[in-house]
Design a protein around this motif. Sequence first.
Motif, PDB file in Angstrom:
ATOM      1  N   ASP A 166       0.832  -1.209   0.000  1.00 41.64           N
ATOM      2  CA  ASP A 166       0.000   0.000   0.000  1.00 41.64           C
ATOM      3  C   ASP A 166       0.864   1.256   0.000  1.00 41.64           C
ATOM      4  OD1 ASP A 166      -2.243  -1.541   0.004  1.00 41.64           O
ATOM      5  OD2 ASP A 166      -2.774  -1.191   2.099  1.00 41.64           O
ATOM      6  N   THR A 181       2.807   1.657  -3.285  1.00 39.37           N
ATOM      7  CA  THR A 181       1.888   2.048  -4.355  1.00 39.37           C
ATOM      8  C   THR A 181       1.549   3.531  -4.248  1.00 39.37           C
ATOM      9  OG1 THR A 181       0.920  -0.177  -4.450  1.00 39.37           O
ATOM     10  CG2 THR A 181      -0.379   1.619  -5.390  1.00 39.37           C
ATOM     11  N   ALA A 182       1.361   4.009  -3.017  1.00 38.60           N
ATOM     12  CA  ALA A 182       1.072   5.431  -2.802  1.00 38.60           C
ATOM     13  C   ALA A 182       2.230   6.300  -3.274  1.00 38.60           C
ATOM     14  CB  ALA A 182       0.779   5.688  -1.323  1.00 38.60           C
ATOM     15  N   GLN A 228       2.015   6.653  -6.970  1.00 41.46           N
ATOM     16  CA  GLN A 228       0.893   7.490  -7.391  1.00 41.46           C
ATOM     17  C   GLN A 228       1.174   8.983  -7.237  1.00 41.46           C
ATOM     18  OE1 GLN A 228      -2.135   5.712  -4.914  1.00 41.46           O
ATOM     19  NE2 GLN A 228      -2.843   4.350  -6.558  1.00 41.46           N
ATOM     20  N   ILE A 229       1.955   9.351  -6.235  1.00 46.53           N
ATOM     21  CA  ILE A 229       2.186  10.777  -5.988  1.00 46.53           C
ATOM     22  C   ILE A 229       3.491  11.281  -6.597  1.00 46.53           C
ATOM     23  CG2 ILE A 229       0.870  10.680  -3.838  1.00 46.53           C
ATOM     24  CD1 ILE A 229       3.492  10.724  -2.309  1.00 46.53           C
ATOM     25  N   HIS A 231      -8.746   0.155  -7.588  1.00 48.73           N
ATOM     26  CA  HIS A 231      -8.480   1.299  -8.468  1.00 48.73           C
ATOM     27  C   HIS A 231      -8.934   1.058  -9.908  1.00 48.73           C
ATOM     28  CE1 HIS A 231      -6.199   3.228  -5.306  1.00 48.73           C
ATOM     29  NE2 HIS A 231      -5.418   2.174  -5.175  1.00 48.73           N
TER      30      HIS A 231
END
Length: 236
Positions: free
Chosen positions: A156, A159-160, A163-164, A232
């Motif tokens: 998690d 992955t974050a 994404q950012i 997602h």
Amino acid sequence: MVFAFEQAIGYLVSDFVLDKDSFQAAVLLVDLANYYKVKYNLSLLEVYENIQKEYGYYIENDFSIVVKGLKDTAGRLHVDKKLMLELESICKLIDPLEIFYITDANIGQMALNIFEQFKEYVNVTGIIGTKMEGSLNVLNVMNKKNIRDVVSNAIDALTAVIQISDLTNAPGAKKAAEKLRAVGLGAMNLAAFFATNEINYESDEALDFVNIFFMMVNYYSLVRSNELARIHRSTF
């Protein structure tokens, strides 16, 4: 002159180093320079420039504040009571709106342990973990018997980070992140687990453990990746 440093530090905080890693790094660097010169007639500088063109440039401006008393001779982190009392008095004086505890996520569970101690002195409103590499502490995972939860949380977090992150200037890394969701999920403290459980490092028992442990890490990482894909509504 070549220096090496602990990954959790990220840069040198003194002008000398005595640990074995510094000598290993120097030998490997010389070997690497010889390899590229003999096989490709390239200097290390030329190799680095090619890497930077493909994956982007990295720039930082660091400074270090070394606070004596935060580590004992074995490198274990602990909270210095005198230092915390000073921090408590400062917070009472300036009355900040927010207090964030910023920590190196590489130290694992220890980061949360120190966070709990900080809360005894100041009203911490949030925690920021840096260097989210997702390194599992083998000894802690096995003691707590929560490998699925730990791997899922690591996936998690990693992955974050993808994404950012803005990887426009690093096309190779951008492709790996967007198309493959490539993340760095590793493990540390394996030797400590073997020592604690009196397992010889090169024994059949050690090899069996390593095979099973990393098989489970791989399995639960794939399970969580599939769950995230459904959440997602994306495939990779």
